[in-house]
Design a protein around this motif. Structure first.
Motif, short mmCIF file in Angstrom:
data_model
loop_
_atom_site.label_atom_id
_atom_site.label_comp_id
_atom_site.label_asym_id
_atom_site.label_seq_id
_atom_site.Cartn_x
_atom_site.Cartn_y
_atom_site.Cartn_z
N VAL A 140 -87.25 157.92 39.10
CA VAL A 140 -86.64 158.60 38.17
C VAL A 140 -86.01 159.80 39.19
O VAL A 140 -84.85 160.27 38.70
CB VAL A 140 -87.40 159.27 37.16
CG1 VAL A 140 -86.77 160.40 36.25
CG2 VAL A 140 -88.22 158.19 36.44
N ALA A 141 -86.49 160.53 39.93
CA ALA A 141 -85.83 161.56 40.67
C ALA A 141 -84.55 160.96 41.37
O ALA A 141 -83.61 161.74 41.72
CB ALA A 141 -86.85 161.92 42.01
N VAL A 142 -84.48 159.78 41.62
CA VAL A 142 -83.35 158.89 42.41
C VAL A 142 -82.18 158.54 41.52
O VAL A 142 -81.07 158.82 41.76
CB VAL A 142 -83.78 157.83 43.61
CG1 VAL A 142 -82.55 157.24 43.95
CG2 VAL A 142 -84.65 158.53 44.40
N THR A 143 -82.68 158.17 40.09
CA THR A 143 -81.66 157.55 39.22
C THR A 143 -81.52 158.47 38.10
O THR A 143 -80.57 158.29 37.40
CB THR A 143 -82.39 156.27 38.46
OG1 THR A 143 -83.59 156.67 37.78
CG2 THR A 143 -82.78 155.34 39.70
N ARG A 144 -82.45 159.49 37.47
CA ARG A 144 -82.45 160.18 36.48
C ARG A 144 -82.36 159.36 35.33
O ARG A 144 -81.83 159.68 34.18
CB ARG A 144 -81.18 161.29 36.59
CG ARG A 144 -81.28 161.99 37.44
CD ARG A 144 -81.97 163.25 37.80
NE ARG A 144 -81.54 164.33 36.65
CZ ARG A 144 -82.24 165.60 36.51
NH1 ARG A 144 -82.93 165.95 37.57
NH2 ARG A 144 -81.77 166.39 35.63
N ARG A 145 -82.92 158.19 35.37
CA ARG A 145 -82.96 157.22 34.20
C ARG A 145 -84.28 156.83 33.90
O ARG A 145 -85.31 157.15 34.96
CB ARG A 145 -82.13 155.77 34.40
CG ARG A 145 -80.69 155.83 34.81
CD ARG A 145 -80.07 154.58 34.73
NE ARG A 145 -80.51 153.74 35.97
CZ ARG A 145 -80.10 153.67 37.06
NH1 ARG A 145 -78.96 154.42 37.22
NH2 ARG A 145 -80.63 152.91 38.06
N GLY A 146 -84.77 155.94 32.84
CA GLY A 146 -85.93 155.56 32.84
C GLY A 146 -86.32 154.62 33.64
O GLY A 146 -85.39 154.06 34.52
N VAL A 147 -87.60 154.18 34.13
CA VAL A 147 -88.02 153.28 35.07
C VAL A 147 -87.57 151.98 34.85
O VAL A 147 -87.56 151.49 33.75
CB VAL A 147 -89.61 153.48 35.45
CG1 VAL A 147 -89.99 152.16 36.20
CG2 VAL A 147 -89.95 154.64 35.88
N GLU A 154 -84.72 150.95 34.36
CA GLU A 154 -83.45 150.57 33.52
C GLU A 154 -82.16 150.27 34.43
O GLU A 154 -81.94 150.92 35.46
CB GLU A 154 -83.08 152.11 32.99
CG GLU A 154 -84.12 151.97 31.87
CD GLU A 154 -83.76 153.07 30.58
OE1 GLU A 154 -83.14 154.05 31.00
OE2 GLU A 154 -84.56 153.32 29.85
N PRO A 155 -81.23 149.58 33.95
CA PRO A 155 -79.84 149.43 34.61
C PRO A 155 -79.04 150.29 34.93
O PRO A 155 -79.22 151.49 34.34
CB PRO A 155 -79.27 148.26 33.65
CG PRO A 155 -79.79 148.48 32.27
CD PRO A 155 -81.22 148.89 32.56
N GLU A 156 -78.17 150.11 35.72
CA GLU A 156 -77.39 151.14 36.35
C GLU A 156 -76.51 151.85 35.31
O GLU A 156 -75.96 153.05 35.28
CB GLU A 156 -76.30 150.71 37.51
CG GLU A 156 -77.13 151.26 38.76
CD GLU A 156 -76.55 150.36 39.99
OE1 GLU A 156 -75.20 150.76 39.92
OE2 GLU A 156 -77.08 149.88 40.76
N ASP A 157 -76.17 151.10 34.03
CA ASP A 157 -75.31 151.63 33.00
C ASP A 157 -76.17 152.25 31.89
O ASP A 157 -75.71 152.84 30.98
CB ASP A 157 -74.28 150.57 32.51
CG ASP A 157 -75.15 149.34 31.97
OD1 ASP A 157 -76.33 149.30 31.95
OD2 ASP A 157 -74.38 148.19 31.41
#
Ligand SMILES: [Zn+2]
Length: 540
Positions: free
Chosen positions: A451-458, A460-463
């Motif tokens: 999450v620190a790296v993506t700021r998304r849910g675990v 989850e796809p890039e979009d």
């Protein structure tokens, strides 16, 4: 290089987390120390004999969780644990089943319910009454800021319509004033300390053992327990004295907001009797505020949708003046101070207090830290580095999950654009350390790092939606925050990196998290954990 004996060789892609973020291939361990690091050939040439080999796809320093409630989590795992469920019906089924299976227990306690399951009004006592009517029930929510109680518990505590709210919290009430069964902040804590029977030292010791097993299985070799009162400290001492504490633990001694500076003598005493072996009772925890979703985080400006006018800017548990005095004195006595601050007013007070300590006592290496930093005012972000304040972050929260979107954002409005500015903190040069706040959220470092790296849910796809992707950090920075950064805040300069001479704390992984896409980081599993040279966990 002189030859050396070794008890163990560990191989894989070795991320050293040293200053140069060097990669290598093998680590040799003798006793509790790392005695050689290098390519497999270099390490084999250095060591004498043929010690056993542990191999994985990747090896990283043992993780240190800089803010965790390990003992509270262990206690929930031994009681009613709602952590893996997500509906009211599932909660009630488990609570009822637990009560039926434990007719001997005078109270049913536990936790792990989610605010989002019940919405802003919170859970109700009647639902609990339907599954446990004969005994009192007390269940903390997953963020441990609120409690769900049944009618019997309210009756035991004398929490009727006539009962006034404490200054540091409130009971959610029906129009006639009767408590609904949801207690917020100080109303929950006071209930727990005054009405619910206290756990004994042996109960806490067992909770620590349970938690340590869970944390070692996640590659965690050290932590800072972020809320430790004397009975829990005694339990840590007991587990360590029995030789069973294989993790290195910093206990953050709880600052009682109902008392003033007169408690400092007790803290000095606890530091002395509580420290020894793997227990370091070195730090003081001051909790400044609550959470924005319940309008209890301390804010500079009013909430959009306050919970009654009394709390239109939240609650600050220790006001700025008293806080300054406390931090100046604790700093002079050599205590690192761990301040819990989510709202912008709380964060500002925390930094002002450290600034006052610097002015009064001069520079030092205490590594004070502010935990959570959910909504700092942007002009306060660059203040951490010059003050030497470490950002103690819970990166798993920096995602647009239902709680953030449906509960936090409506309360704070446009301020939601500045939630968890981890990237800005990094760019400001502040030292970052990571913690889970488990049982508030998962203790799995790889889920948090993803999450620190993506700021998304675990996973989850890039979009998929992000929570301001400009605040993301890269994987080496996130891994370093969870290892050397957390070791730094724990004053554990003997660990946090894989270097010769350091303590042998290692996590051996089934895959290299750098090898796939960022949405696969959390799939990484720990195969084995080495703490102080001992294998404390092995999968399968
Ligand atoms: Zn916490």
């Amino acid at each position: 290089m002189a030859p050396t004996g070794a008890d163990l060789i560990v191989t894989g892609d070795v991320f050293t987390a040293d200053a140069a973020r060097r990669w290598t291939e093998a680590v040799a361990v003798l006793g509790d120390r790392i005695v050689a690091v290098g390519t497999e050939r270099e390490v084999r040439e250095r060591i004498t004999g043929s010690p056993p080999v542990l191999s994985g796809a990747c090896v990283v320093p043992g993780f240190q969780d800089a803010h965790v409630h390990a003992a509270f989590a262990g206690r929930i795992l031994r009681n009613v644990n709602l952590d893996d469920l997500g509906t009211k019906d599932a909660y009630l089924e488990r609570i009822g089943a637990f009560a039926r299976a434990h007719p001997e227990l005078p109270w049913i306690v536990g936790g792990g319910w989610l605010n989002v399951v019940f919405g802003t009004d919170g859970p109700r006592r009647e639902d609990l009454d339907a599954v446990v009517a004969d005994r009192p029930v007390f269940l903390m929510n997953t963020d441990t800021h609120a409690a769900w109680v049944n009618s019997e518990a309210l009756a035991r505590g004398g929490r009727t319509a006539a009962w006034p709210d404490p200054w540091d919290g409130y009971a959610v009430r029906d129009p006639d004033g009767s408590p609904t069964g949801c207690l917020q902040e100080g109303a929950a804590y006071t209930f727990r300390s005054e009405v619910v029977p206290r756990d004994g030292v042996e109960d806490w010791a067992e909770a620590i053992r349970v938690a340590q097993r869970e944390l070692h299985a996640l590659g965690i070799t050290g932590w800072q327990d972020a809320w430790v009162e004397p009975d829990l400290l005694r339990a840590y001492r007991a587990v360590d004295d029995a030789g069973e504490l294989t993790a290195r633990v910093v206990t953050a001694l709880w600052w009682d907001r109902h008392r003033g500076p007169e408690q400092i003598d007790d803290l000095v005493g606890a530091r002395s009797w509580g420290t020894g072996g793997n227990v370091h009772a070195s730090t003081v925890k001051i909790m400044l505020d609550g959470c924005p979703e319940s309008c209890t985080a301390s804010m500079l400006d009013p909430y959009e949708a306050p919970f009654g006018q009394a709390h239109d800017r939240g609650i600050q548990f220790v006001e700025a003046e008293a806080l300054r005095e406390a931090v100046v004195r604790l700093d002079a006595l050599g205590f690192p101070v761990h301040q819990h601050a989510l709202g912008d007013r709380a964060v500002r007070s925390a930094l002002d207090a450290v600034e006052a300590a610097r002015a009064a006592n001069g520079p030092n290496d205490l590594r004070h830290h502010v935990a959570h930093l959910q909504l700092p005012e942007p002009s306060d972000v660059p203040r951490l580095r010059p003050l030497g304040v470490v950002a103690n972050l819970q990166p798993y929260w920096a995602q647009p999950d239902p709680m953030t979107v449906t509960m936090t954002e409506p309360r704070i409005g446009a301020r939601a654009s500045r939630l968890y500015p981890i990237g800005d903190l990094r760019r400001s040069g502040a030292v970052l350390c990571f913690g889970s706040d488990w049982p508030v959220s998962t203790a799995d470092p790889f889920a948090e790092i993803e999450v620190a790296v993506t700021r998304r849910g675990v996973g989850e796809p890039e979009d998929a939606p992000t929570l301001d992707a400009s605040q993301a950090i890269d994987l080496p920075v996130a891994l370093a925050a969870f290892t050397r950064g957390s070791a730094y805040v724990n004053h554990d300069d003997d660990a946090g990196t894989i270097e010769e001479g350091r303590r042998a704390d290692l996590a051996i992984l089934d895959r290299n998290p750098f090898g796939g896409t960022t949405s696969e980081i959390a799939r990484t599993q720990v195969l084995a954990t080495v703490a102080g040279g001992r294998i404390v966990f092995e999968r399968g």
